[in-house]
Design a protein around this motif. Structure first.
Motif, mmCIF file in Angstrom:
data_model
loop_
_atom_site.group_PDB
_atom_site.id
_atom_site.type_symbol
_atom_site.label_atom_id
_atom_site.label_comp_id
_atom_site.label_asym_id
_atom_site.label_seq_id
_atom_site.Cartn_x
_atom_site.Cartn_y
_atom_site.Cartn_z
ATOM 1 N N GLY A 10 105.480 4.374 -35.361
ATOM 2 C CA GLY A 10 107.093 5.351 -34.949
ATOM 3 C C GLY A 10 108.026 4.819 -34.229
ATOM 4 N N PHE A 11 107.178 3.197 -33.733
ATOM 5 C CA PHE A 11 108.504 1.954 -32.793
ATOM 6 C C PHE A 11 109.375 1.288 -33.993
ATOM 7 N N MET A 12 110.075 0.015 -33.870
ATOM 8 C CA MET A 12 110.163 -1.342 -34.688
ATOM 9 C C MET A 12 111.385 -1.619 -33.500
ATOM 10 N N THR A 13 110.835 -2.826 -34.233
ATOM 11 C CA THR A 13 111.748 -4.496 -32.490
ATOM 12 C C THR A 13 113.148 -3.958 -32.889
ATOM 13 N N VAL A 14 113.926 -4.721 -32.557
ATOM 14 C CA VAL A 14 115.264 -4.822 -32.906
ATOM 15 C C VAL A 14 115.366 -5.692 -33.785
ATOM 16 N N GLY A 15 115.160 -6.272 -34.454
ATOM 17 C CA GLY A 15 115.038 -6.847 -35.721
ATOM 18 C C GLY A 15 114.817 -6.227 -36.952
ATOM 19 N N GLU A 16 114.476 -5.258 -36.392
ATOM 20 C CA GLU A 16 113.706 -4.293 -37.587
ATOM 21 C C GLU A 16 114.698 -2.774 -37.566
ATOM 22 N N MET A 17 114.841 -2.378 -36.654
ATOM 23 C CA MET A 17 115.940 -1.892 -36.518
ATOM 24 C C MET A 17 117.691 -2.464 -37.410
ATOM 25 N N ALA A 18 117.584 -3.483 -36.669
ATOM 26 C CA ALA A 18 119.030 -4.108 -36.978
ATOM 27 C C ALA A 18 118.915 -4.908 -39.217
ATOM 28 N N LYS A 19 118.094 -4.400 -39.686
ATOM 29 C CA LYS A 19 117.664 -4.676 -40.692
ATOM 30 C C LYS A 19 118.179 -3.776 -41.505
ATOM 31 N N LYS A 20 117.254 -2.330 -41.306
ATOM 32 C CA LYS A 20 117.564 -0.941 -41.528
ATOM 33 C C LYS A 20 118.746 -0.701 -41.568
ATOM 34 N N MET A 21 119.810 -1.094 -41.123
ATOM 35 C CA MET A 21 120.968 -1.002 -40.633
ATOM 36 C C MET A 21 122.056 -1.833 -40.856
ATOM 37 N N GLY A 22 122.110 -2.967 -41.364
ATOM 38 C CA GLY A 22 122.533 -3.680 -41.672
ATOM 39 C C GLY A 22 123.320 -4.122 -40.770
ATOM 40 N N VAL A 23 123.224 -4.348 -39.428
ATOM 41 C CA VAL A 23 123.917 -5.118 -38.247
ATOM 42 C C VAL A 23 123.481 -5.650 -37.740
ATOM 43 N N THR A 24 123.495 -7.136 -37.525
ATOM 44 C CA THR A 24 123.099 -8.105 -36.274
ATOM 45 C C THR A 24 122.438 -7.322 -34.721
ATOM 46 N N VAL A 25 121.204 -8.636 -34.760
ATOM 47 C CA VAL A 25 120.287 -7.744 -33.776
ATOM 48 C C VAL A 25 121.063 -8.797 -32.120
ATOM 49 N N ARG A 26 122.555 -9.276 -32.652
ATOM 50 C CA ARG A 26 123.307 -9.070 -31.098
ATOM 51 C C ARG A 26 124.154 -7.861 -31.321
ATOM 52 N N THR A 27 124.510 -7.465 -32.502
ATOM 53 C CA THR A 27 125.697 -6.017 -32.267
ATOM 54 C C THR A 27 124.528 -5.426 -31.177
ATOM 55 N N LEU A 28 123.099 -4.917 -32.015
ATOM 56 C CA LEU A 28 122.419 -3.792 -31.042
ATOM 57 C C LEU A 28 121.978 -4.659 -29.894
ATOM 58 N N GLN A 29 122.262 -5.925 -29.071
ATOM 59 C CA GLN A 29 122.338 -5.962 -27.875
ATOM 60 C C GLN A 29 123.445 -6.294 -27.348
ATOM 61 N N TYR A 30 124.809 -6.041 -27.814
ATOM 62 C CA TYR A 30 125.722 -5.651 -27.358
ATOM 63 C C TYR A 30 126.006 -4.465 -27.133
ATOM 64 N N PRO A 39 117.573 0.325 -25.916
ATOM 65 C CA PRO A 39 115.969 0.757 -26.900
ATOM 66 C C PRO A 39 115.809 2.425 -26.268
ATOM 67 N N SER A 40 114.906 3.050 -26.542
ATOM 68 C CA SER A 40 113.759 3.571 -26.321
ATOM 69 C C SER A 40 112.658 3.293 -24.953
ATOM 70 N N ALA A 41 112.087 1.814 -25.623
ATOM 71 C CA ALA A 41 111.039 1.285 -25.472
ATOM 72 C C ALA A 41 111.204 -0.465 -25.615
ATOM 73 N N GLU A 42 109.839 -0.557 -24.642
ATOM 74 C CA GLU A 42 109.503 -2.132 -24.781
ATOM 75 C C GLU A 42 108.375 -2.248 -24.375
ATOM 76 N N SER A 43 108.385 -3.241 -25.256
ATOM 77 C CA SER A 43 106.596 -4.287 -24.957
ATOM 78 C C SER A 43 106.932 -5.437 -23.654
ATOM 79 N N GLU A 44 105.124 -5.399 -23.392
ATOM 80 C CA GLU A 44 105.271 -5.586 -22.113
ATOM 81 C C GLU A 44 105.904 -7.459 -21.996
ATOM 82 N N GLY A 45 106.068 -7.613 -23.693
ATOM 83 C CA GLY A 45 106.635 -9.467 -24.031
ATOM 84 C C GLY A 45 108.284 -9.277 -24.016
ATOM 85 N N GLY A 46 108.242 -7.574 -23.693
ATOM 86 C CA GLY A 46 110.212 -8.221 -23.075
ATOM 87 C C GLY A 46 110.702 -7.699 -24.983
#
Length: 266
Positions: A10-30, A39-46
């Protein structure tokens, strides 16, 4: 924010999210930095983790951004998505915004088509006139096409004489008087009658307001106003006005003992 050792279902990484919606990872970070979408959650690795709910929120953001909203505007328009009603409200607002944009684009398309038609009719490149036509289209002045009939000196006079508000007010009064004259013609009111002469006086005063009393402009206005064959409803009405006004003005000036048209020729 919940933290997970691994990426749970039920979770996706920032890269997966960006790919699904056609945006860049940098956009999501911004968007995260600006407080639009965290983000709704974070892995132990950040690693940032997003849900399908976050995806819907991102869709809201992208849609509003495409409609010209600033990020500050988008923050105010984002709707909570906790209940089916929240989702429905978000979609309703989004649909309303799209309808407004469609109306704006339709108006812009109409203006472009109108300007194209006028440019082809003018048969010369005159960016000053193009600009005047565009301004009048934005003002929703239905008589924008008359601009192509004026020479540069007359247009310069109009620009100096009227602003947006006074220009629209003038056209409203001009059209009102024209409608009155059409009614006089239809009712067979004689040009020498008191009622006709009152309207004729008002019409002449409007002409003097337009020219600012400059009699040298009269020949140009007479040339522009000369309509042999009407090409549209406005010209048809103006032809009726001209036919009625010609004898009415003769009576008016005869009673005043002046002939401004003769003075304009000197």
């Amino acid at each position: 924010m919940a933290k997970y050792r691994a990426i749970p279902p039920g979770f996706m990484t920032v890269g997966e999210m960006a790919k699904k919606m056609g945006v860049t990872v940098r956009t999501l970070q911004y968007y995260d930095k600006e407080g639009l979408l965290s983000p709704s959650a974070e892995s132990e690795g950040g690693r940032r983790l997003y849900t399908d709910k976050d995806l819907i929120t991102l869709h809201q953001i992208i849609s509003l951004k495409s409609l010209g909203f600033s990020l500050d505007d988008i923050k105010q328009h984002l709707i909570s998505l906790e209940t089916p009603s929240d989702v429905a409200n978000a979609l309703t607002e989004q649909a309303n915004n799209i309808r407004k944009k469609i109306d704006q684009l339709t108006a812009s398309l109409t203006a472009i088509e109108q300007l194209k038609a006028e440019v082809l009719q003018m048969k010369t490149v005159n960016f000053k006139k193009y600009a005047d036509i565009i301004v009048n289209l934005q003002m929703n002045n239905e008589f924008y096409y008359l601009i192509k009939l004026f020479d540069d000196d007359t247009l310069d006079h109009i620009r100096g004489q009227f602003d947006k508000k006074s220009g629209l007010d003038f056209m409203e009064r001009f059209n009102h008087l024209s409608d009155e004259i059409v009614r006089l013609k239809k009712d067979n009111v004689l040009p020498e009658s008191e009622k006709s002469q009152q309207i004729t006086k008002m019409y002449w005063e409007l002409i003097m307001e337009f020219t600012n009393g400059d009699m040298s402009m009269l020949p140009k206005l007479m040339e522009i106003g000369q309509i042999d064959t009407a090409a549209n409803a406005w010209e048809e009405k103006q032809k009726i006005v001209n036919d009625y006004l010609e004898p009415a003005l003769q009576v008016y000036f005869s009673r005043l003992g002046v002939n401004p048209f003769e003075e304009a020729k000197k």
